[in-house]
Design an enzyme around this catalytic site. Sequence first.
Site, PDB file in Angstrom:
ATOM      1  N   SER A 115       1.128   9.712 -54.769  1.00  0.00           N
ATOM      2  CA  SER A 115       1.438   9.981 -53.656  1.00  0.00           C
ATOM      3  C   SER A 115       0.457  10.685 -52.890  1.00  0.00           C
ATOM      4  CB  SER A 115       2.834  10.334 -53.443  1.00  0.00           C
ATOM      5  OG  SER A 115       3.195  10.413 -52.006  1.00  0.00           O
ATOM      6  N   GLY A 118      -4.678   8.234 -51.338  1.00  0.00           N
ATOM      7  CA  GLY A 118      -5.452   7.792 -50.468  1.00  0.00           C
ATOM      8  C   GLY A 118      -5.332   6.156 -50.893  1.00  0.00           C
ATOM      9  N   LYS A 119      -4.254   5.739 -51.303  1.00  0.00           N
ATOM     10  CA  LYS A 119      -4.166   4.302 -51.841  1.00  0.00           C
ATOM     11  C   LYS A 119      -4.143   3.463 -50.276  1.00  0.00           C
ATOM     12  CE  LYS A 119      -0.388   4.835 -54.021  1.00  0.00           C
ATOM     13  NZ  LYS A 119      -0.173   6.261 -53.703  1.00  0.00           N
ATOM     14  N   SER A 120      -3.408   3.608 -49.630  1.00  0.00           N
ATOM     15  CA  SER A 120      -3.008   2.794 -48.367  1.00  0.00           C
ATOM     16  C   SER A 120      -4.200   2.933 -47.551  1.00  0.00           C
ATOM     17  CB  SER A 120      -1.808   3.386 -47.592  1.00  0.00           C
ATOM     18  OG  SER A 120      -0.853   2.944 -48.392  1.00  0.00           O
ATOM     19  N   THR A 121      -4.941   4.004 -47.427  1.00  0.00           N
ATOM     20  CA  THR A 121      -6.139   4.117 -46.771  1.00  0.00           C
ATOM     21  C   THR A 121      -7.317   3.580 -47.182  1.00  0.00           C
ATOM     22  OG1 THR A 121      -5.406   6.627 -46.208  1.00  0.00           O
ATOM     23  CG2 THR A 121      -7.822   6.085 -45.942  1.00  0.00           C
ATOM     24  N   ARG A 160      11.699   0.653 -60.119  1.00  0.00           N
ATOM     25  CA  ARG A 160      10.189   0.638 -60.036  1.00  0.00           C
ATOM     26  C   ARG A 160       9.527  -0.270 -60.603  1.00  0.00           C
ATOM     27  NH1 ARG A 160       8.362   7.046 -59.414  1.00  0.00           N
ATOM     28  NH2 ARG A 160       7.405   6.132 -57.762  1.00  0.00           N
ATOM     29  N   SER A 187       2.833   2.674 -58.567  1.00  0.00           N
ATOM     30  CA  SER A 187       2.861   2.033 -60.017  1.00  0.00           C
ATOM     31  C   SER A 187       2.461   2.834 -60.898  1.00  0.00           C
ATOM     32  CB  SER A 187       2.036   0.803 -59.918  1.00  0.00           C
ATOM     33  OG  SER A 187       0.693   0.997 -59.617  1.00  0.00           O
TER      34      SER A 187
END
Length: 283
Positions: A115, A118-121, A160, A187
Amino acid sequence: MAEALGAAAQGGRLWRYSSRCGGGGSGLFWRGDRRLAAGNKVEGRVIRSQGFRRIVAADESGVWKEVDLEDHDLRPVSTVGRSTNIAWHECPVGRTDREKLLGQKGCVIWITGLSGSGKSTLACALSRSLFSRGRLSYVLDGDNVRHGLNKDLSFKPEDRAENIRRIGEVAKFFADAGIICIASLISPYRKDRNACRDLLPQDSFIEVFLDIPLEVCEARDVKGLYKLARAGKIKGFTGIDDPYERPLNCEILIEQEEGICPTPDAMADQVVLFLDRKGFLRV
């Protein structure tokens, strides 16, 4: 045209078929060449029979008509999980046709990391970069999916796993549609990510690991979740009191260089270069 449902002639395996048998409703029953002959087994609306060639089918009006199995296409049905008597329906427009139409190859880009890594970014920057190149993509963001499809799931390990399984199945459909699907979610468990990989044809699953140190992610703490986890107000938080299992053989590794995180555009360019090199941006 009424639909008659057929049982298999071999080994008690169940088959399904459509035939013109008069009437205006859906077919309800089938049987062997002798009405409820010895050896037939009634299971709800299903009558299993062994070794028959011709059947008698009835529609909702109760009209029985003899149907020759050899005159009709038979399609095997199966049981998948808790779903019984289901058959996969093929469409005349296939994946290759859709990819030709779009001028690209479908795939799943699976972005994983802690979390705040920067995954969504990255997902949004990548989608924007692909769009500017005339390529169609869609982002499945972990939080977004939990607003709808997966809103019934918690963050317990079993939930999950189910969250990831569902997203993997949806991503598979996007890839089959010829779309570049960008899945962005923590994940944390290796076996769940590998299960999603196994859903896709070889080389169509591209795992992107954002290897950003925990202390950097915690310093960002854009949602304030690390602070809550450290205070014990969130249990089972990845990186704090729940493990993150690093990918062993990811296709793309993104990490700091001399302690500096790459920009969103630089990360997106790294992924686009990989897609171009592997032929996903053309057919």
